[in-house]
Design a protein around this motif. Structure first.
Motif, PDB file in Angstrom:
ATOM      1  N   THR A   4       0.823  -1.217   0.000  1.00  0.00           N
ATOM      2  CA  THR A   4       0.000   0.000   0.000  1.00  0.00           C
ATOM      3  C   THR A   4       0.853   1.261   0.000  1.00  0.00           C
ATOM      4  O   THR A   4       0.455   2.268  -0.567  1.00  0.00           O
ATOM      5  CB  THR A   4      -0.975   0.028   1.194  1.00  0.00           C
ATOM      6  OG1 THR A   4      -0.240   0.017   2.413  1.00  0.00           O
ATOM      7  CG2 THR A   4      -1.931  -1.136   1.158  1.00  0.00           C
ATOM      8  N   CYS A   7       1.787   1.959  -3.536  1.00  0.00           N
ATOM      9  CA  CYS A   7       0.650   2.099  -4.451  1.00  0.00           C
ATOM     10  C   CYS A   7       0.795   3.361  -5.305  1.00  0.00           C
ATOM     11  O   CYS A   7       1.085   4.437  -4.807  1.00  0.00           O
ATOM     12  CB  CYS A   7      -0.650   2.170  -3.650  1.00  0.00           C
ATOM     13  SG  CYS A   7      -2.114   2.293  -4.687  1.00  0.00           S
ATOM     14  N   THR A  34      -1.813   0.273  -9.326  1.00  0.00           N
ATOM     15  CA  THR A  34      -2.206   0.409  -7.919  1.00  0.00           C
ATOM     16  C   THR A  34      -2.131  -0.952  -7.234  1.00  0.00           C
ATOM     17  O   THR A  34      -2.053  -1.997  -7.889  1.00  0.00           O
ATOM     18  CB  THR A  34      -3.632   0.972  -7.805  1.00  0.00           C
ATOM     19  OG1 THR A  34      -4.526   0.086  -8.470  1.00  0.00           O
ATOM     20  CG2 THR A  34      -3.727   2.361  -8.420  1.00  0.00           C
ATOM     21  N   CYS A  35      -2.206  -0.938  -5.914  1.00  0.00           N
ATOM     22  CA  CYS A  35      -2.074  -2.188  -5.152  1.00  0.00           C
ATOM     23  C   CYS A  35      -3.378  -2.981  -5.082  1.00  0.00           C
ATOM     24  O   CYS A  35      -3.379  -4.156  -4.811  1.00  0.00           O
ATOM     25  CB  CYS A  35      -1.574  -1.879  -3.741  1.00  0.00           C
ATOM     26  SG  CYS A  35      -2.755  -0.951  -2.728  1.00  0.00           S
ATOM     27  N   LYS A  36      -4.510  -2.312  -5.288  1.00  0.00           N
ATOM     28  CA  LYS A  36      -5.843  -2.932  -5.253  1.00  0.00           C
ATOM     29  C   LYS A  36      -6.199  -3.552  -3.895  1.00  0.00           C
ATOM     30  O   LYS A  36      -6.991  -4.475  -3.800  1.00  0.00           O
ATOM     31  CB  LYS A  36      -5.992  -3.962  -6.376  1.00  0.00           C
ATOM     32  CG  LYS A  36      -5.886  -3.339  -7.749  1.00  0.00           C
ATOM     33  CD  LYS A  36      -5.974  -4.363  -8.841  1.00  0.00           C
ATOM     34  CE  LYS A  36      -5.835  -3.759 -10.202  1.00  0.00           C
ATOM     35  NZ  LYS A  36      -4.750  -2.827 -10.405  1.00  0.00           N
ATOM     36  N   SER A  37      -5.623  -3.031  -2.848  1.00  0.00           N
ATOM     37  CA  SER A  37      -5.900  -3.529  -1.498  1.00  0.00           C
ATOM     38  C   SER A  37      -7.003  -2.699  -0.852  1.00  0.00           C
ATOM     39  O   SER A  37      -7.019  -1.470  -0.969  1.00  0.00           O
ATOM     40  CB  SER A  37      -4.642  -3.448  -0.629  1.00  0.00           C
ATOM     41  OG  SER A  37      -4.959  -3.688   0.718  1.00  0.00           O
ATOM     42  N   ARG A  38      -7.915  -3.359  -0.148  1.00  0.00           N
ATOM     43  CA  ARG A  38      -8.963  -2.627   0.563  1.00  0.00           C
ATOM     44  C   ARG A  38      -8.400  -1.831   1.733  1.00  0.00           C
ATOM     45  O   ARG A  38      -9.050  -0.943   2.250  1.00  0.00           O
ATOM     46  CB  ARG A  38     -10.043  -3.588   1.050  1.00  0.00           C
ATOM     47  CG  ARG A  38     -10.896  -4.097  -0.090  1.00  0.00           C
ATOM     48  CD  ARG A  38     -12.052  -4.881   0.413  1.00  0.00           C
ATOM     49  NE  ARG A  38     -11.609  -6.239   0.722  1.00  0.00           N
ATOM     50  CZ  ARG A  38     -12.374  -7.160   1.233  1.00  0.00           C
ATOM     51  NH1 ARG A  38     -13.620  -6.897   1.513  1.00  0.00           N
ATOM     52  NH2 ARG A  38     -11.914  -8.356   1.468  1.00  0.00           N
ATOM     53  N   CYS A  40      -5.718   0.020   1.534  1.00  0.00           N
ATOM     54  CA  CYS A  40      -5.058   1.202   0.979  1.00  0.00           C
ATOM     55  C   CYS A  40      -6.016   2.397   1.004  1.00  0.00           C
ATOM     56  O   CYS A  40      -7.197   2.258   0.676  1.00  0.00           O
ATOM     57  CB  CYS A  40      -4.626   0.898  -0.455  1.00  0.00           C
ATOM     58  SG  CYS A  40      -3.945   2.312  -1.335  1.00  0.00           S
ATOM     59  N   CYS A  43      -7.027   2.824  -2.928  1.00  0.00           N
ATOM     60  CA  CYS A  43      -7.760   1.694  -3.524  1.00  0.00           C
ATOM     61  C   CYS A  43      -8.962   1.292  -2.676  1.00  0.00           C
ATOM     62  O   CYS A  43     -10.007   0.925  -3.202  1.00  0.00           O
ATOM     63  CB  CYS A  43      -6.821   0.506  -3.701  1.00  0.00           C
ATOM     64  SG  CYS A  43      -5.444   0.861  -4.801  1.00  0.00           S
ATOM     65  N   LYS A  46     -11.882   3.532  -3.402  1.00  0.00           N
ATOM     66  CA  LYS A  46     -12.526   3.179  -4.664  1.00  0.00           C
ATOM     67  C   LYS A  46     -13.391   1.920  -4.492  1.00  0.00           C
ATOM     68  O   LYS A  46     -14.517   1.863  -4.970  1.00  0.00           O
ATOM     69  CB  LYS A  46     -11.484   2.953  -5.760  1.00  0.00           C
ATOM     70  CG  LYS A  46     -12.122   2.612  -7.106  1.00  0.00           C
ATOM     71  CD  LYS A  46     -11.106   2.465  -8.191  1.00  0.00           C
ATOM     72  CE  LYS A  46     -11.675   2.093  -9.527  1.00  0.00           C
ATOM     73  NZ  LYS A  46     -13.045   1.746  -9.649  1.00  0.00           N
ATOM     74  N   TYR A  47     -12.852   0.912  -3.801  1.00  0.00           N
ATOM     75  CA  TYR A  47     -13.605  -0.320  -3.544  1.00  0.00           C
ATOM     76  C   TYR A  47     -14.904   0.003  -2.800  1.00  0.00           C
ATOM     77  O   TYR A  47     -15.980  -0.466  -3.163  1.00  0.00           O
ATOM     78  CB  TYR A  47     -12.746  -1.283  -2.727  1.00  0.00           C
ATOM     79  CG  TYR A  47     -13.461  -2.521  -2.278  1.00  0.00           C
ATOM     80  CD1 TYR A  47     -13.555  -3.631  -3.107  1.00  0.00           C
ATOM     81  CD2 TYR A  47     -14.063  -2.594  -1.025  1.00  0.00           C
ATOM     82  CE1 TYR A  47     -14.227  -4.768  -2.701  1.00  0.00           C
ATOM     83  CE2 TYR A  47     -14.736  -3.722  -0.615  1.00  0.00           C
ATOM     84  CZ  TYR A  47     -14.810  -4.804  -1.454  1.00  0.00           C
ATOM     85  OH  TYR A  47     -15.485  -5.922  -1.042  1.00  0.00           O
TER      86      TYR A  47
END
Length: 135
Positions: A4, A7, A34-38, A40, A43, A46-47
């Motif tokens: 993260t 990211c 991006t790392c696409k981790s919740r 982060c 990211c 966005k999620y």
């Protein structure tokens, strides 16, 4: 956490775009992955926004009530070491509110829908699980 922190930097890779049809020397544009981790801040937001938009598309545009059910500090360690209990807690809280709403609105034939979301950390990033309930 390392992922993260990196990211949106070149550490996670990037895509390079440039216009080959432009006159002169085209300046390349880099889009960093991006790392696409919740977890982060970028990211995860966005999620959460995508999930929220999807939920709003599925529910009726009616008056609703938003409640927060918090867990006493003495009990938080139980949920910290066994996260599956948070899922069960969410189901039980939803059942309690559905039962209450059923008894309250049964005369008029109302039936409520419940959405529960578990927030496991507070703004200070300390473990503070608390389901948010919308009905």
């Amino acid at each position: 956490m390392e992922k993260t922190v990196r990211c949106g930097t070149g550490d996670l890779g990037f895509a390079r775009y440039e216009c080959l049809g432009c006159e002169g020397e085209p300046s390349p544009r880099f889009v960093y992955f991006t790392c696409k981790s919740r977890l982060c801040h970028r990211c995860g937001k966005k999620y959460t926004d995508d999930w929220s938009d999807k939920q709003q598309e599925m529910i009726f545009d009616v008056t609703h009530c938003h409640m927060v059910f918090t867990i006493p500090e003495d009990l938080r360690k139980i949920f910290y070491y066994d996260r599956k209990k948070l899922n069960e807690l969410s189901k039980q809280v939803a059942e309690v509110f559905q039962f209450h709403n059923y008894r309250k609105g049964n005369k008029r034939g109302f039936r409520s829908g419940i959405i529960t979301v578990i927030h496991t950390f507070g703004r200070d990033l300390k473990f503070n699980p608390h389901p948010r309930i919308s009905d």
